[in-house]
Design a protein around this motif. Structure first.
Motif, PDB file in Angstrom:
ATOM      1  N   GLY A 149       0.772  -1.277  -0.023  1.00  8.12           N
ATOM      2  CA  GLY A 149       0.074   0.004   0.035  1.00  8.12           C
ATOM      3  C   GLY A 149       0.843   1.174  -0.035  1.00  8.12           C
ATOM      4  N   GLU A 150       2.160   1.095  -0.301  1.00  3.95           N
ATOM      5  CA  GLU A 150       3.050   2.357  -0.152  1.00  3.95           C
ATOM      6  C   GLU A 150       3.924   2.310  -1.250  1.00  3.95           C
ATOM      7  OE1 GLU A 150       4.854   4.425   3.615  1.00  3.95           O
ATOM      8  OE2 GLU A 150       5.850   2.633   3.283  1.00  3.95           O
ATOM      9  N   ILE A 151       4.331   3.609  -1.897  1.00  2.00           N
ATOM     10  CA  ILE A 151       5.267   3.805  -2.850  1.00  2.00           C
ATOM     11  C   ILE A 151       6.439   4.259  -2.099  1.00  2.00           C
ATOM     12  CG2 ILE A 151       5.910   4.488  -5.036  1.00  2.00           C
ATOM     13  CD1 ILE A 151       2.838   5.065  -5.360  1.00  2.00           C
ATOM     14  N   THR A 152       7.633   3.708  -2.635  1.00  2.00           N
ATOM     15  CA  THR A 152       8.861   4.329  -1.988  1.00  2.00           C
ATOM     16  C   THR A 152       9.886   4.754  -3.154  1.00  2.00           C
ATOM     17  OG1 THR A 152       8.950   2.933  -0.105  1.00  2.00           O
ATOM     18  CG2 THR A 152      11.010   4.042  -0.662  1.00  2.00           C
ATOM     19  N   TRP A 153      10.511   5.905  -3.268  1.00  2.00           N
ATOM     20  CA  TRP A 153      11.540   6.285  -4.098  1.00  2.00           C
ATOM     21  C   TRP A 153      12.809   6.626  -3.616  1.00  2.00           C
ATOM     22  CZ3 TRP A 153       6.434   8.184  -4.341  1.00  2.00           C
ATOM     23  CH2 TRP A 153       5.818   7.833  -5.510  1.00  2.00           C
ATOM     24  N   THR A 154      13.877   5.885  -3.822  1.00  2.00           N
ATOM     25  CA  THR A 154      15.138   6.052  -3.176  1.00  2.00           C
ATOM     26  C   THR A 154      16.066   6.768  -4.265  1.00  2.00           C
ATOM     27  OG1 THR A 154      14.777   4.289  -1.655  1.00  2.00           O
ATOM     28  CG2 THR A 154      17.058   5.140  -1.945  1.00  2.00           C
ATOM     29  N   LYS A 155      16.651   8.017  -3.814  1.00  2.00           N
ATOM     30  CA  LYS A 155      17.460   8.760  -4.964  1.00  2.00           C
ATOM     31  C   LYS A 155      18.948   8.972  -4.132  1.00  2.00           C
ATOM     32  CE  LYS A 155      14.380   8.770  -7.971  1.00  2.00           C
ATOM     33  NZ  LYS A 155      14.827   8.011  -9.336  1.00  2.00           N
ATOM     34  N   GLU A 156      19.859   8.381  -4.728  1.00  2.00           N
ATOM     35  CA  GLU A 156      21.225   8.650  -4.123  1.00  2.00           C
ATOM     36  C   GLU A 156      21.809   9.665  -4.702  1.00  2.00           C
ATOM     37  OE1 GLU A 156      22.525   6.639  -1.826  1.00  2.00           O
ATOM     38  OE2 GLU A 156      21.263   4.734  -2.036  1.00  2.00           O
ATOM     39  N   ASN A 157      22.687  10.682  -3.916  1.00  2.00           N
ATOM     40  CA  ASN A 157      23.506  11.657  -4.574  1.00  2.00           C
ATOM     41  C   ASN A 157      22.790  12.643  -5.221  1.00  2.00           C
ATOM     42  OD1 ASN A 157      25.779   9.900  -3.632  1.00  2.00           O
ATOM     43  ND2 ASN A 157      25.674   8.614  -5.477  1.00  2.00           N
ATOM     44  N   VAL A 158      21.766  13.185  -4.469  1.00  2.00           N
ATOM     45  CA  VAL A 158      20.929  14.334  -4.988  1.00  2.00           C
ATOM     46  C   VAL A 158      21.798  15.781  -4.879  1.00  2.00           C
ATOM     47  CG1 VAL A 158      18.892  15.579  -4.924  1.00  2.00           C
ATOM     48  CG2 VAL A 158      18.730  13.194  -4.878  1.00  2.00           C
ATOM     49  N   ALA A 159      22.531  16.307  -5.680  1.00  2.00           N
ATOM     50  CA  ALA A 159      23.249  17.435  -5.621  1.00  2.00           C
ATOM     51  C   ALA A 159      22.694  18.610  -5.164  1.00  2.00           C
ATOM     52  CB  ALA A 159      23.925  17.875  -7.159  1.00  2.00           C
ATOM     53  N   ASP A 160      23.125  19.442  -4.389  1.00  2.00           N
ATOM     54  CA  ASP A 160      22.513  20.663  -4.092  1.00  2.00           C
ATOM     55  C   ASP A 160      22.126  21.423  -5.050  1.00  2.00           C
ATOM     56  OD1 ASP A 160      21.982  22.686  -1.902  1.00  2.00           O
ATOM     57  OD2 ASP A 160      23.685  23.778  -2.795  1.00  2.00           O
ATOM     58  N   GLY A 161      20.925  22.096  -4.812  1.00  2.00           N
ATOM     59  CA  GLY A 161      20.063  22.679  -5.940  1.00  2.00           C
ATOM     60  C   GLY A 161      19.325  22.166  -6.868  1.00  2.00           C
ATOM     61  N   GLU A 162      19.600  20.630  -6.940  1.00  2.00           N
ATOM     62  CA  GLU A 162      18.623  19.683  -7.830  1.00  2.00           C
ATOM     63  C   GLU A 162      17.584  19.331  -7.324  1.00  2.00           C
ATOM     64  OE1 GLU A 162      19.236  14.953  -9.787  1.00  2.00           O
ATOM     65  OE2 GLU A 162      20.795  15.939  -8.392  1.00  2.00           O
TER      66      GLU A 162
END
Length: 395
Positions: A149-162
Motif C-alpha cells: 500500500g505504499e510507494i517508495t523512491w530512493t535517490k542517491e547523490n542528489v546534488a545541492d540545488g537539484e
C-alpha cells in the motif's frame, strides 16, 4: 552593528558585551579600544518555524575611526519542504486540490523535492496510497516501488540545488460516498524529515431514501408489508459533501398502486404530473436537505410491491437513491370445478343433484416475510362433504 538575518528571530538578552537591540539591529559601542586590543561580541537568533529553503545570511558592520568595514557574510542553507500536488490524470497542468472527484476517476499525484541543504543528499520519498482509492499498477515513475500500500523512491547523490519530481496514479473506488480523498508524502533528506502538505478531494454523498408510517416517523418500514388504504411517508435525505455550494434538484415519482396525499410535500416541493420536484439554490458545503411527502396505498392493491426511489442532481452529479420496497398481501382465489375435470372452471355454471364438485383455494404469500397461514372453508349449503377429499392435510 549587526542586523538580525531574515528568517530568524533575535533571542532576547543574548547580545553579550553590552550590545543594545533595537529595530532589528544590535549595536555595540566601545570607547578607547587600545591599539592591539581585540573585541569579541556575540548574540543568538532562532530560525523561524516557516523557513523553507531560504538561506540564513548575515554580516556585520564595524566602524573604527575613519575606517568602515563590512565583515564577511556567513551562509546557512535550509531544507525546502517538498510539495504535494494532485491532478486529473487527463490534465496534469491544472491542480484539482480541493476539487470534487467521482467514483472511478483516475488521479495523478506529484511530489516535488528540491535539495537546498548545501550538500549532496540521499533522498527517500514515501507515499501511502490514500484510503478509498486503488493504486494503478506500474504507474509510479522514476523508479518508484509499490509494496504493502505504499510507494517508495530512493535517490542517491542528489546534488545541492537539484530538483526531484515523482508521480503515481490511483483510481477512486466505486463505493466512495462522501469520503474525502486525502494524501500526503514523507521525504527524508539527510537529517531532515518532512511531511508534505496534504491534498484533499471531496466526493459527493449518495442521497438516502426511506419510508415510514406517518404515525411513527422514527421506525423505518422499508421491506415491511403495507395494506390497502395505508398512508406511507417517504423521506429523502441529501448532504452536500462536494466541497462547494451547489444547486440541488430532487425529483420523486409517486409509486405505482398509490395516490399522492395532496399538500403533503414538505420544503416547498411541487407536485405535477405524478412527480414531486424540490429545487434548492445555494446549498452550502456540509449542509443537509431533508424532504418528505405522503402517499395512500390504493384500495385494489393485490400482491403488488410498492417501490420508490428518488433522483437527485447536485452540480455535475446525478444520483438515484436506494429503492424502498413495501410488499402487499395477495387476496386468495377460490374456484370450483367438476371433479372429473379440474382444469375447466364451472363457476356460475348450473350443477345437478348428485354432481361432485371440487373446490380449490389458491393463496400466495407476497407479504415480504414468512407467514403462518390458516385456511378455513365451510361446506356450502345443499352439499355433503366427500369423506377424506381435503388434500394438503385439511381436517
Amino acid at each position: 552593528k549587526d542586523k538580525i538575518p531574515a528568517h530568524t528571530t533575535f533571542v532576547k538578552g543574548s547580545a553579550t558585551n553590552n550590545g543594545v537591540f533595537k529595530d532589528g539591529e544590535i549595536t555595540w559601542t566601545k570607547e578607547n579600544v587600545a591599539n592591539g586590543e581585540t573585541v569579541v561580541v556575540t548574540f543568538k537568533v532562532k530560525v523561524d518555524d516557516n523557513v523553507n529553503g531560504d538561506k540564513i545570511l548575515n554580516k556585520a558592520n564595524v566602524a573604527d575611526g575613519n575606517n568602515n568595514f563590512d565583515t564577511n557574510e556567513t551562509t546557512n542553507p535550509t531544507a525546502t519542504k517538498p510539495v504535494k500536488s494532485v491532478f486529473n490524470s487527463k490534465d496534469t497542468n491544472t491542480s484539482i486540490d480541493g476539487k470534487e472527484v467521482k467514483a472511478k476517476d483516475e488521479l495523478l499525484y506529484k511530489i516535488t523535492y528540491k535539495n537546498t541543504t548545501g550538500q549532496v543528499q540521499k533522498v527517500v520519498i514515501k507515499d501511502k496510497i490514500p484510503a478509498h482509492t486503488t493504486y494503478v499498477e506500474n504507474s509510479a515513475d522514476n523508479g518508484g516501488t509499490f509494496a504493502n500500500g505504499e510507494i517508495t523512491w530512493t535517490k542517491e547523490n542528489v546534488a545541492d540545488g537539484e530538483t526531484v519530481e515523482v508521480t503515481f496514479k490511483v483510481k477512486v473506488d466505486e463505493n466512495v460516498n462522501g469520503q474525502k480523498i486525502l494524501n500526503k508524502a514523507n521525504v527524508v533528506d539527510g537529517s531532515n524529515n518532512f511531511d508534505t502538505n496534504e491534498t484533499t478531494n471531496p466526493t459527493a454523498t449518495k442521497p438516502v431514501k426511506d419510508v415510514f408510517s406517518p404515525k411513527d416517523t422514527k421506525t423505518s418500514i422499508d421491506g415491511k408489508e403495507a395494506k390497502a388504504k395505508d398512508e406511507l411517508l417517504y423521506k429523502i435525505t441529501y448532504k452536500n459533501t462536494t466541497g462547494k455550494e451547489q444547486k440541488v434538484v430532487i425529483k420523486d415519482k409517486i409509486p405505482e398502486h398509490t395516490t399522492y396525499v395532496e399538500g403533503s410535500a414538505t420544503n416547498n416541493g411541487v407536485f405535477k404530473d405524478g412527480e414531486i420536484t424540490w429545487t434548492k439554490e445555494n446549498v452550502a458545503n456540509g449542509e443537509t436537505v431533508v424532504v418528505t411527502f405522503k402517499v395512500k396505498v390504493d384500495d385494489n392493491v393485490n400482491g403488488d410491491k410498492i417501490v420508490n426511489k428518488a433522483n437527485v442532481v447536485d452540480g455535475s452529479n446525478t444520483f438515484d437513491t436506494n429503492e424502498t420496497t413495501n410488499p402487499t398481501a395477495t387476496k386468495p382465489v377460490k374456484d370450483v370445478f367438476d371433479s372429473k375435470d379440474d382444469k375447466t372452471s364451472i363457476d356460475s355454471n348450473e350443477v345437478k343433484a348428485g354432481q361432485e364438485l371440487l373446490y380449490k383455494i389458491t393463496y400466495k404469500n407476497t407479504t415480504g416475510k414468512v407467514q403462518k397461514v390458516v385456511i378455513k372453508d365451510k361446506i356450502p349449503a345443499h352439499t355433503s362433504y366427500v369423506e377424506n377429499s381435503a388434500d394438503n392435510d385439511g381436517t
